[in-house]
Design an enzyme around this catalytic site. Structure first.
Site, PDB file in Angstrom:
ATOM      1  N   ALA A  18     -18.120  64.224 -21.575  1.00 45.79           N
ATOM      2  CA  ALA A  18     -19.498  63.911 -21.937  1.00 45.79           C
ATOM      3  C   ALA A  18     -20.339  64.036 -20.668  1.00 45.79           C
ATOM      4  O   ALA A  18     -19.811  63.908 -19.561  1.00 45.79           O
ATOM      5  CB  ALA A  18     -19.575  62.498 -22.485  1.00 45.79           C
TER       6      ALA A  18
ATOM      7  N   GLY B 138     -14.522  63.638 -23.070  1.00 44.84           N
ATOM      8  CA  GLY B 138     -14.999  64.204 -24.326  1.00 44.84           C
ATOM      9  C   GLY B 138     -14.469  65.606 -24.586  1.00 44.84           C
ATOM     10  O   GLY B 138     -14.396  66.040 -25.736  1.00 44.84           O
TER      11      GLY B 138
ATOM     12  N   GLU C 234     -11.140  65.040 -26.025  1.00 45.15           N
ATOM     13  CA  GLU C 234     -11.389  64.468 -27.358  1.00 45.15           C
ATOM     14  C   GLU C 234     -11.824  65.551 -28.349  1.00 45.15           C
ATOM     15  O   GLU C 234     -11.441  65.532 -29.512  1.00 45.15           O
ATOM     16  CB  GLU C 234     -12.432  63.342 -27.252  1.00 45.15           C
ATOM     17  CG  GLU C 234     -11.859  62.115 -26.539  1.00 45.15           C
ATOM     18  CD  GLU C 234     -12.912  61.061 -26.201  1.00 45.15           C
ATOM     19  OE1 GLU C 234     -13.910  61.423 -25.541  1.00 45.15           O
ATOM     20  OE2 GLU C 234     -12.739  59.892 -26.588  1.00 45.15           O
TER      21      GLU C 234
ATOM     22  N   GLU D   4     -12.030  58.297 -18.262  1.00 48.89           N
ATOM     23  CA  GLU D   4     -13.155  57.366 -18.457  1.00 48.89           C
ATOM     24  C   GLU D   4     -13.024  56.061 -17.668  1.00 48.89           C
ATOM     25  O   GLU D   4     -14.010  55.551 -17.158  1.00 48.89           O
ATOM     26  CB  GLU D   4     -13.343  57.056 -19.949  1.00 48.89           C
ATOM     27  CG  GLU D   4     -14.023  58.174 -20.735  1.00 48.89           C
ATOM     28  CD  GLU D   4     -13.066  59.226 -21.264  1.00 48.89           C
ATOM     29  OE1 GLU D   4     -11.907  59.271 -20.814  1.00 48.89           O
ATOM     30  OE2 GLU D   4     -13.496  60.018 -22.124  1.00 48.89           O
TER      31      GLU D   4
HETATM   32  N1  COA Z   1     -20.904  65.340 -16.744  1.00 51.44           N
HETATM   33  C1  COA Z   1     -21.944  65.859 -16.077  1.00 51.44           C
HETATM   34  N2  COA Z   1     -21.813  66.823 -15.151  1.00 51.44           N
HETATM   35  C2  COA Z   1     -20.565  67.278 -14.901  1.00 51.44           C
HETATM   36  C3  COA Z   1     -19.436  66.769 -15.556  1.00 51.44           C
HETATM   37  C4  COA Z   1     -19.644  65.750 -16.527  1.00 51.44           C
HETATM   38  N3  COA Z   1     -18.647  65.230 -17.237  1.00 51.44           N
HETATM   39  N4  COA Z   1     -18.337  67.378 -15.074  1.00 51.44           N
HETATM   40  C5  COA Z   1     -18.771  68.252 -14.158  1.00 51.44           C
HETATM   41  N5  COA Z   1     -20.115  68.194 -14.039  1.00 51.44           N
HETATM   42  C6  COA Z   1     -20.995  68.967 -13.148  1.00 51.44           C
HETATM   43  C7  COA Z   1     -20.962  68.459 -11.734  1.00 51.44           C
HETATM   44  O1  COA Z   1     -21.780  67.334 -11.577  1.00 51.44           O
HETATM   45  C8  COA Z   1     -21.460  69.678 -10.989  1.00 51.44           C
HETATM   46  O2  COA Z   1     -22.838  69.779 -11.193  1.00 51.44           O
HETATM   47  P1  COA Z   1     -23.874  69.947  -9.953  1.00 51.44           P
HETATM   48  O3  COA Z   1     -23.531  71.276  -9.368  1.00 51.44           O
HETATM   49  O4  COA Z   1     -25.221  69.905 -10.617  1.00 51.44           O
HETATM   50  O5  COA Z   1     -23.610  68.816  -9.021  1.00 51.44           O
HETATM   51  C9  COA Z   1     -20.824  70.828 -11.753  1.00 51.44           C
HETATM   52  O6  COA Z   1     -20.508  70.308 -13.050  1.00 51.44           O
HETATM   53  C10 COA Z   1     -19.547  71.326 -11.130  1.00 51.44           C
HETATM   54  O7  COA Z   1     -18.638  70.256 -11.013  1.00 51.44           O
HETATM   55  P2  COA Z   1     -17.898  69.876  -9.637  1.00 51.44           P
HETATM   56  O8  COA Z   1     -17.546  68.425  -9.702  1.00 51.44           O
HETATM   57  O9  COA Z   1     -18.696  70.328  -8.463  1.00 51.44           O
HETATM   58  O10 COA Z   1     -16.578  70.781  -9.757  1.00 51.44           O
HETATM   59  P3  COA Z   1     -15.168  70.503  -9.061  1.00 51.44           P
HETATM   60  O11 COA Z   1     -14.399  71.754  -9.253  1.00 51.44           O
HETATM   61  O12 COA Z   1     -15.354  69.964  -7.698  1.00 51.44           O
HETATM   62  O13 COA Z   1     -14.500  69.344  -9.939  1.00 51.44           O
HETATM   63  C11 COA Z   1     -13.896  68.192 -11.974  1.00 51.44           C
HETATM   64  C12 COA Z   1     -14.155  69.550 -11.284  1.00 51.44           C
HETATM   65  C13 COA Z   1     -13.696  68.480 -13.461  1.00 51.44           C
HETATM   66  C14 COA Z   1     -12.630  67.539 -11.398  1.00 51.44           C
HETATM   67  C15 COA Z   1     -15.103  67.258 -11.745  1.00 51.44           C
HETATM   68  O14 COA Z   1     -16.285  67.951 -12.095  1.00 51.44           O
HETATM   69  C16 COA Z   1     -15.076  65.986 -12.542  1.00 51.44           C
HETATM   70  O15 COA Z   1     -14.319  65.072 -12.213  1.00 51.44           O
HETATM   71  N6  COA Z   1     -15.902  65.890 -13.619  1.00 51.44           N
HETATM   72  C17 COA Z   1     -16.034  64.710 -14.404  1.00 51.44           C
HETATM   73  C18 COA Z   1     -14.851  64.543 -15.330  1.00 51.44           C
HETATM   74  C19 COA Z   1     -14.993  63.255 -16.117  1.00 51.44           C
HETATM   75  O16 COA Z   1     -14.927  62.160 -15.593  1.00 51.44           O
HETATM   76  N7  COA Z   1     -15.145  63.412 -17.433  1.00 51.44           N
HETATM   77  C20 COA Z   1     -15.225  62.302 -18.330  1.00 51.44           C
HETATM   78  C21 COA Z   1     -16.633  61.973 -18.625  1.00 51.44           C
HETATM   79  S1  COA Z   1     -16.728  60.595 -19.722  1.00 51.44           S
END
Ligand code: COA
Length: 257
Positions: free
Chosen positions: A65, A111, A114, A134
């Site tokens: 999400a 999400g 999910e 989460e």
């Molecule tokens: N919500 C909003 N933005 C997200 C996102 C999310 N769930 N997951 C990734 N993004 C965005 C990042 O903020 C970044 O945006 P920006 O360039 O504007 O800052 C872009 O996507 C790229 O992500 P980034 O974190 O730089 O890539 P990475 O390769 O370093 O890491 C992940 C990849 C998937 C490990 C990391 O993005 C992450 O942990 N995301 C969240 C996962 C999460 O907790 N999901 C559950 C949500 S309830």
């Protein structure tokens, strides 16, 4: 017509691609609404027999999400977010009459996992990584993750995934029963289409009856065996049943569409 998804239809398959690659295809409100509309349209289109859901790019299916959108939410807004999402997308997919195959092309987190889990069948690329992170954000999965993960991998492994917020790789997901197949990324859509092709040979009416009957096992206060009996009986009144049994007796292939 959509800002966050791509929709293309070919050979009775509708492919819906979540298309926010610079945000790793995170699900914001608008994307959820667009997915609902595209799924509703595909499900109501008699020329479509299977829906494939995937993410754009080679890195992410859906990274969860959209955290940026809900970071400031109140208790009431948080509850509403989960309720709306479950109703318009996650439970909605599970109860469609058209089968949905999730082609998991990279990160399926929160999400995103999910979304894959409420789909009827899952195929993953070998680089896919899956998890429900989460609790690392101080929240729990709210789009059905605490319920569906245990159904797929058992309660012990579900507890571990949720409590540790860790990610598993595609091979572990395969071994745990979280996905049906793992293939190279370049073969992912072909694998999903291969499964779709096998589904498309069969009666769409019977498949939708099977979805209702299988889902009944997971509904509170519903006896799945009773639903199966009712759905089984109803099949006898369909054109598909007539065609399927007649084709068998005439020693030819059934033509359901
Ligand atoms: N919500 C909003 N933005 C997200 C996102 C999310 N769930 N997951 C990734 N993004 C965005 C990042 O903020 C970044 O945006 P920006 O360039 O504007 O800052 C872009 O996507 C790229 O992500 P980034 O974190 O730089 O890539 P990475 O390769 O370093 O890491 C992940 C990849 C998937 C490990 C990391 O993005 C992450 O942990 N995301 C969240 C996962 C999460 O907790 N999901 C559950 C949500 S309830």
């Amino acid at each position: 017509m959509y800002n966050n998804i791509l929709v293309e239809s070919n050979d009775q398959i509708s492919r819906i691609t979540i298309n926010r690659p610079d945000q790793l295809n995170a699900l914001n409100k608008e994307t959820i609404a667009e997915l609902h509309n595209a799924l509703k349209e595909a499900n109501g289109d008699p020329s479509i027999g299977v829906i494939i859901l995937t993410g754009s790019g080679e890195k992410s299916f859906v990274a969860g999400a959209d955290i940026k959108e809900f970071a400031h939410f109140s208790i009431a807004e948080g509850g509403q977010l989960a309720a709306n999402g479950q109703q318009t997308l996650f439970s909605y997919i599970e109860n469609l009459s058209t089968p949905v195959i999730a082609a998991v092309n990279g990160f399926a987190l929160g999400g995103g996992l999910e979304l894959a889990m409420c789909s009827h069948i899952r195929v993953a690329s070998s680089n896919a990584r899956m998890g429900l992170p989460e609790v690392s954000l101080g929240v729990i999965p709210g789009y059905g993750g605490t319920q569906r993960l245990a159904h797929l991998v058992g309660r012990g492994k579900a507890n571990e995934m949720v409590f540790t917020a860790g990610m598993i790789n595609a091979d572990d997901a395969l071994q745990w029963g979280l996905v049906n197949y793992v293939v190279e990324q370049s073969d992912l859509i072909a694998k999903a289409e291969e499964i779709a092709g096998k589904i498309l040979k069969n009666s769409p009416m019977a498949i939708s009856a099977a979805i209702r009957s299988i889902n009944a096992n997971y509904e509170d206060g519903v006896n799945g065996f009773d639903v199966e009996i009712e759905e089984f009986g109803k099949c006898f009144g369909t054109a598909d049943f007539k065609e399927g049994t007649t084709a068998f007796l005439e020693k030819r292939k059934a033509n359901f569409r």
